[in-house]
Design an enzyme around this catalytic site. Structure first.
Site, PDB file in Angstrom:
ATOM      1  N   LYS A 210       8.195  -6.637  10.645  1.00 12.38           N
ATOM      2  CA  LYS A 210       7.263  -6.601  11.780  1.00 12.38           C
ATOM      3  C   LYS A 210       6.529  -7.940  11.903  1.00 12.38           C
ATOM      4  CE  LYS A 210       3.062  -4.241  13.229  1.00 12.38           C
ATOM      5  NZ  LYS A 210       2.125  -3.150  12.954  1.00 12.38           N
ATOM      6  N   GLU A 216       9.004 -11.589   0.482  1.00 11.75           N
ATOM      7  CA  GLU A 216      10.231 -11.011  -0.080  1.00 11.75           C
ATOM      8  C   GLU A 216      11.367 -11.065   0.945  1.00 11.75           C
ATOM      9  OE1 GLU A 216       7.233  -9.672  -0.050  1.00 11.75           O
ATOM     10  OE2 GLU A 216       6.773  -8.602  -1.906  1.00 11.75           O
ATOM     11  N   GLY A 271       3.934  -0.285  10.073  1.00  6.04           N
ATOM     12  CA  GLY A 271       5.199  -0.490   9.360  1.00  6.04           C
ATOM     13  C   GLY A 271       5.761   0.796   8.779  1.00  6.04           C
ATOM     14  N   ARG A 272       4.895   1.615   8.160  1.00  5.87           N
ATOM     15  CA  ARG A 272       5.384   2.827   7.504  1.00  5.87           C
ATOM     16  C   ARG A 272       5.706   3.943   8.479  1.00  5.87           C
ATOM     17  NH1 ARG A 272       0.393   1.144   6.138  1.00  5.87           N
ATOM     18  NH2 ARG A 272      -1.417   2.426   6.588  1.00  5.87           N
ATOM     19  N   GLU A 357      -0.132   4.386   1.081  1.00  8.55           N
ATOM     20  CA  GLU A 357      -0.620   3.206   1.800  1.00  8.55           C
ATOM     21  C   GLU A 357      -1.586   3.634   2.908  1.00  8.55           C
ATOM     22  OE1 GLU A 357       1.688  -0.856   2.073  1.00  8.55           O
ATOM     23  OE2 GLU A 357       2.094   0.254   3.916  1.00  8.55           O
ATOM     24  N   HIS A 388      14.909  19.519 -15.452  1.00  8.24           N
ATOM     25  CA  HIS A 388      15.285  19.153 -16.825  1.00  8.24           C
ATOM     26  C   HIS A 388      14.555  17.880 -17.251  1.00  8.24           C
ATOM     27  CE1 HIS A 388      18.349  22.276 -16.983  1.00  8.24           C
ATOM     28  NE2 HIS A 388      18.469  22.018 -15.686  1.00  8.24           N
ATOM     29  N   LYS A 516      -1.043 -10.376  -2.447  1.00  3.10           N
ATOM     30  CA  LYS A 516      -0.240 -11.379  -1.724  1.00  3.10           C
ATOM     31  C   LYS A 516      -0.932 -12.742  -1.785  1.00  3.10           C
ATOM     32  CE  LYS A 516       1.600  -8.284   1.844  1.00  3.10           C
ATOM     33  NZ  LYS A 516       1.630  -8.007   3.277  1.00  3.10           N
TER      34      LYS A 516
HETATM   35  O1  LIG Z   1       7.559  -5.442   8.180  1.00  2.85           O
HETATM   36  P1  LIG Z   1       6.781  -6.459   7.408  1.00  2.85           P
HETATM   37  O2  LIG Z   1       5.776  -7.187   8.259  1.00  2.85           O
HETATM   38  O3  LIG Z   1       7.699  -7.407   6.696  1.00  2.85           O
HETATM   39  O4  LIG Z   1       5.919  -5.706   6.317  1.00  2.85           O
HETATM   40  C1  LIG Z   1       6.520  -4.960   5.310  1.00  2.85           C
HETATM   41  C2  LIG Z   1       5.546  -4.045   4.641  1.00  2.85           C
HETATM   42  O5  LIG Z   1       4.483  -4.760   4.061  1.00  2.85           O
HETATM   43  C3  LIG Z   1       3.258  -4.031   4.181  1.00  2.85           C
HETATM   44  O6  LIG Z   1       2.431  -4.680   5.080  1.00  2.85           O
HETATM   45  C4  LIG Z   1       2.468  -4.000   2.940  1.00  2.85           C
HETATM   46  O7  LIG Z   1       3.215  -3.671   1.832  1.00  2.85           O
HETATM   47  C5  LIG Z   1       3.696  -2.665   4.710  1.00  2.85           C
HETATM   48  O8  LIG Z   1       2.718  -1.994   5.410  1.00  2.85           O
HETATM   49  C6  LIG Z   1       4.870  -3.026   5.535  1.00  2.85           C
HETATM   50  O9  LIG Z   1       5.671  -1.931   5.847  1.00  2.85           O
END
Ligand SMILES: O=P(O)(O)OC[C@H]1O[C@](O)(CO)[C@@H](O)[C@@H]1O
Length: 552
Positions: A210, A216, A271-272, A357, A388, A516
């Site tokens: 987003k 990452e 995002g979630r 979150e 188990h 971050k």
């Molecule tokens: O879609 P992006 O901006 O890469 O963010 C990834 C994720 O990082 C976060 O901002 C924090 O972990 C989440 O809310 C989000 O889904």
């Protein structure tokens, strides 16, 4: 009804629940079942293709009524309307939370800043449909003209967990034309494992972010880009093989993605909560657009149920308020998600992000510290494997862990008597958690086994299971795109309702920012930069020194 401005814990409904908890403390569910033959029938509700048996809870009619009174007093119906109507319910970021608009296809206008956003939503879906069709039909190919065989989705958090869950859950609906892969972690092993399995000429990369600022995702995207260039690709190949889904098209273009290959995201989608948007592109590619629409329609059916069903029969509201009951009145610190369906293996991970979150917050919307526990720890795994492993603690541990058992009535793979056995396992767990085993029952059992009185005395305490452990049983006929959509939307709304009760902002996530920020300073120092304020504790500095001493 005017909303009560009093602090949550001094409201009459809250105090009534506290005294009802005291009154019920010594009456186990087993007794409640014995006293009321209609219990299971009364504590059962349905909606959007899902059924909920919530009778195995520490619940009476009076408690249920009080929980619903609390929901009303906290403004759940009003806040629900505000969400659907696009009010800026994400207060700290001054944004609406309109994931419901993403599945409102063919529905009413949804206005943001005086503009109907539905045409944009429909347009994005249409673009997804034609893109999916182009890829699956082979009209759009890789840089050597070969049909795509693999799609690698690069993203993390909400840009990863939801699509991964749905792709796995709908495996029986996959068209088999493409192999799907997900890369999320900034651990070289994640992307290297995937790149070893795919061929440059026939691999499509989706960069899902987003913000298009997530370290990452960008680093993994860069590795994928370099890999394509090192293996015969050119800049033209990048244009053909890389697609982005983002609200930040400028950064995506700077990364080298052609503007035609950028699908939109909007700041009014969290995002979630984003798998219903073009972030769901991996889903559409794997199961086809018809199934993607069916997923949306299942979620829409749950939206309608949530918005229009009285609270007393409302699946998300009942599940949310039961969660409040255990977190705030019985001291439960975690909540288990136990899907009895192989294809739902990733559901606990998705719900972990969704819930933790959203409601892992310690101040109210006004910034005041809360004086009550908020979001619990969400965890879980597929049954019967968990039986188990960690179920021992559910049955005999010292902690109270409410659990949701989720199971379809029919299997996607009816083989032998597996599904009947699986179903029996699921029911035996919920029944054992509820009923337990008394000392007298344990003694009788041991006597029947012919043990001596001494051995019985020694063993009986270990065999006692106190029971009275709450669970919900959530059913669907079969795990289909529709029921899956409804299931995920159910948990989204459950999370929302709890956030309303706790008066937290369920749509921001400031807590993840500090790590971050600090990560940048630490990386700098690892790379040879000077020590800074961010790393100025002896533990962090020592660990950096150790890392540097082994750096190749
Ligand atoms: O879609 P992006 O901006 O890469 O963010 C990834 C994720 O990082 C976060 O901002 C924090 O972990 C989440 O809310 C989000 O889904």
């Amino acid at each position: 009804m005017p909303l009560d401005p009093a602090p949550l814990t001094s409201r009459p409904e809250w105090r009534a629940l506290a005294s009802l908890q005291q009154g019920l403390k010594n009456t186990p569910m087993r007794t409640l079942f014995e006293q009321d033959p209609d219990r299971a029938q009364r504590y059962f509700t349905e909606g959007a293709g899902l059924s909920l048996d919530f009778s195995k809870n520490r619940l009476t009619d009076e408690i249920l009524a009080s929980l619903m009174a609390l929901a009303r007093q906290c403004g759940v119906p009003e806040r629900t309307e505000a969400m659907f109507l696009g009010h800026r319910i994400n207060v700290t970021e001054a944004r609406p939370a309109l994931h419901t608009a993403l599945r409102n296809t063919g529905g009413n206008a949804v206005m943001v800043d005086g503009i109907d956003i539905m045409p944009e939503v429909e347009q994005s879906l249409a673009r997804m449909a034609s893109f999916t069709d182009d890829i699956l039909s082979g009209r759009r190919t890789g840089y050597t003209g070969k049909t795509f065989t693999d799609v690698v989705s690069i993203g993390i958090g909400g840009s990863f967990l939801g699509p991964k869950l749905v792709c796995e859950a709908l495996k029986p609906y996959q068209n088999g034309q493409l192999r799907g892969h997900f890369v999320a972690n900034i651990d070289g092993s994640d992307i290297c494992e995937v790149l070893q399995q795919v061929t440059p000429e026939t691999t499509l990369f989706l960069i899902q972010s987003k913000s298009f600022r997530t370290q990452e995702t960008l680093e993994n995207g860069q590795i994928a880009r370099d890999w394509l260039l090192e293996n015969g690709g050119t800049d033209t190949a990048i244009a053909q093989h890389f697609v982005a889904v983002t609200a930040n098209s400028r950064e995506a273009e700077a990364f080298g993605i052609a503007s035609d290959n950028i699908f939109p995201m909007w700041d009014w989608v969290g995002g979630r909560y984003s798998l219903w948007s073009a972030i769901g592109l991996p889903i559409a590619l794997m199961v086809g657009m018809t199934n993607f629409h069916a997923l949306l329609s299942g979620a829409r059916a749950m939206d309608q149920h949530f918005r229009h069903t009285p609270l007393e029969q409302n699946l998300p509201v009942i599940m949310a308020m039961l969660g409040i009951w255990y977190s705030n009145f019985w001291g439960a610190e975690s909540h288990a998600i136990l899907p009895y369906d192989h294809y739902l293996e990733s559901l606990p991970a998705h719900l972990q992000q969704l819930d933790m979150e959203s409601n892992g917050k310690c101040v109210t919307q006004d910034g005041e510290p809360v004086s009550y526990p908020t979001g619990p720890i969400i965890w879980g795994g597929v049954g019967a494997n968990g039986q188990h492993a960690y179920h021992q603690l559910l049955h005999q541990g010292t902690r109270l862990i409410p659990a949701d058992f989720i199971i379809p009535l029919q299997s996607q793979n009816p083989v032998g008597e597996h599904h009947a056995i699986l179903f029996a396992n699921c029911l035996s767990q919920t029944r054992a958690l509820m009923a337990g085993k008394t000392e007298e029952e344990a003694r009788q059992e041991l006597e029947q086994e012919g043990l001596s009185q001494d051995d019985i005395a020694a063993l009986a305490p270990h065999k006692v299971i106190h029971g009275n452990k709450p669970s919900n049983t959530l059913l669907m006929d079969k795990l289909t795109p529709e029921t899956l959509g409804a299931l995920v939307a159910l948990y989204e709304h459950r999370t929302f309702v709890q956030g309303v009760i706790w008066d937290v902002d369920s749509f921001d996530q400031w807590g993840v920012e500090l790590g971050k920020q600090m990560g940048k300073g630490i990386l700098d120092q690892i790379m040879g930069g000077p020590a800074t304020k961010t790393t100025s504790d002896s533990s962090t500095e020592q660990l950096i020194r150790l890392f540097r001493s082994k750096r190749p």
